[in-house]
Design an enzyme around this catalytic site. Structure first.
Site, PDB file in Angstrom:
ATOM      1  CE  LYS A   1       6.555  18.819  -6.989  1.00 32.36           C
ATOM      2  NZ  LYS A   1       6.327  19.191  -8.395  1.00 32.36           N
TER       3      LYS A   1
ATOM      4  CG  ASP B   1       3.242  14.773  -0.052  1.00 34.40           C
ATOM      5  OD1 ASP B   1       4.351  14.881  -0.598  1.00 34.40           O
ATOM      6  OD2 ASP B   1       2.170  15.019  -0.631  1.00 34.40           O
TER       7      ASP B   1
ATOM      8  CG  PHE C   1      -1.442  19.590  -4.308  1.00 31.11           C
ATOM      9  CD1 PHE C   1      -2.591  19.798  -5.065  1.00 31.11           C
ATOM     10  CD2 PHE C   1      -0.367  18.938  -4.895  1.00 31.11           C
ATOM     11  CE1 PHE C   1      -2.661  19.361  -6.385  1.00 31.11           C
ATOM     12  CE2 PHE C   1      -0.428  18.501  -6.210  1.00 31.11           C
ATOM     13  CZ  PHE C   1      -1.584  18.715  -6.958  1.00 31.11           C
TER      14      PHE C   1
END
Length: 400
Positions: free
Chosen positions: A252, A223, A138
């Site tokens: 985040k 990532d 994702f």
């Protein structure tokens, strides 16, 4: 305003692309959030890994407030101190060469894809643009990062998608090698597939990917939107794998609660990204960077030691609970697989008892703030034990 009115207004005016919990949060401190009527929740989600220092950390809040009173935005046409300070800290901490700041994980991954393609086109010509990602990955919800995401469920409704992406099964180096051809420019992966079920990649596989990228001069993008900034007990999850990527993306937890994305580039790829190749109006915002500087400064040896100690405590406690089949992830990125109950049912029952948790596919997912104490872990385990101890096994047909 009471919870009922907040929910009613939201339902009337907000585009509901989210399945929200029937919970209104009004304020928070540390690991606890409160609702308008005084409901109190122990939050083991940290806003999906964002509130790395918990709610309203004093030093973080003061840094953000002080900067907001000085200068809230300039655009990247001018220099500001918080942006440069943060970039220096990230480069020194990670060994990378340059940083590009954006506003989210998806934007960071877009920047990484662009930088990889720019390097490849500069050195090998305009046809060398294919990025290989992993099945079950994702990488975001923009069109390009949706295309990079290796899960068909996210591809519904939104085609046509960008060309130039292929998918290899995670852990299968032979399958990856077969996909690589003269048009391949990069391999992009998550070391722990978060939305894909909190599944960590095998270290030998990761090293084989690094070797393949070196042999073919492919750009290796990692990532770390969810795994980075202390989440796994090291500043980057790459440290667990003894891995030096060409590009790392962060978001985040880096901002501590404010929107930020960062593309960390090694010297090889950074050189090709000159003026006009990329941009972001809000990227490097001084208020956001002021908060992020506090987050990075907090990540010292003793802070990370507590993350690792609490991870050991949490995982040991979970292993003793009923219905638990396996535990995945690294550090305080935790996935829990159950034998005979559903993660969604466990989440709902925990919420009713004041513990906020997440799911990832069929697993329960825990992403607590990195500031948690041994007492916080005990409290969460107490709720989980009560919830799981009271649950009856789900019939197989109901688990499907």
């Amino acid at each position: 305003m009471d919870s009922e009115k907040v929910i009613k207004r939201d339902n009337e005016y907000v585009l509901h692309t989210y399945n929200r919990n029937p919970v209104v949060l009004e304020k928070g401190h540390g690991l606890y959030a409160e609702g308008p009527e005084g409901q109190k929740y122990l939050d083991f989600t940290s806003g999906i890994g964002v509130n790395s220092l918990g709610y309203c950390d004093l030093a973080w809040a003061e840094a953000v407030s002080d900067q907001a009173h000085k200068l809230q935005h300039t655009s990247n046409l001018y220099y500001t101190a918080p942006c440069g300070k943060l970039a220096k800290k990230l480069c020194k901490r990670t060994g990378m060469s340059k940083v590009f700041f954006g506003n989210s994980g998806a934007e960071a991954n877009e920047g990484a894809i662009k930088a990889a393609r720019k390097y490849s086109v500069d050195h090998y010509g305009k046809d060398r643009t294919t990025v290989i990602t992993l099945v079950n990955s994702f990488h975001g919800r923009t069109i390009a990062t949706l295309t990079a995401t290796g899960q068909e469920v996210f591809h519904n409704y939104f085609g046509p998608f960008n060309e130039g992406f292929l998918y290899a099964p995670a852990g299968d180096i032979e399958a990856l090698q077969e996909l690589v051809d003269r048009n391949t420019c990069a391999v992009m992966l998550e070391l722990i597939q978060g939305e894909g079920g909190v599944m960590a990649l095998d270290p030998d596989y990761v090293q084989a990917v690094r070797k393949l990228c070196d042999e073919k001069d492919l750009v290796l993008i990692v990532d770390e939107v969810q795994t980075g900034v202390g989440r796994t007990g090291t500043f980057l999850c790459c440290e667990h794998y003894n891995l030096k990527p060409d590009i790392v993306t962060l978001a985040k937890g880096l901002g501590g609660g404010l929107p930020i994305g960062a593309v960390l580039l090694g010297e090889k790829v950074a050189g090709g990204m000159g003026p006009g190749t990329h941009g972001s109006t809000f990227g490097g915002n001084p208020v956001v960077c002021a908060g992020a500087n506090v987050v990075v400064d907090r990540m010292d040896t003793s802070f990370l030691a507590n993350v690792n100690d609490r991870a050991v405590q949490l995982r040991a406690g979970i292993a003793k609970l009923p219905h638990v089949k396996s535990i995945s992830g690294i550090g305080l990125m935790v996935g829990i697989e159950f034998y005979d109950v559903t993660a969604a049912d466990v989440l709902a029952a925990c919420r009713e008892k004041g513990l906020l948790v997440l799911t990832a596919k069929t697993r329960l997912r825990l992403l607590p703030p990195l500031t948690l104490t041994a007492h916080d872990v005990d409290m969460a385990l107490e709720v989980l034990a009560e919830v799981l101890g009271a649950m009856e096994p789900t019939a197989p047909k109901e688990q499907a």
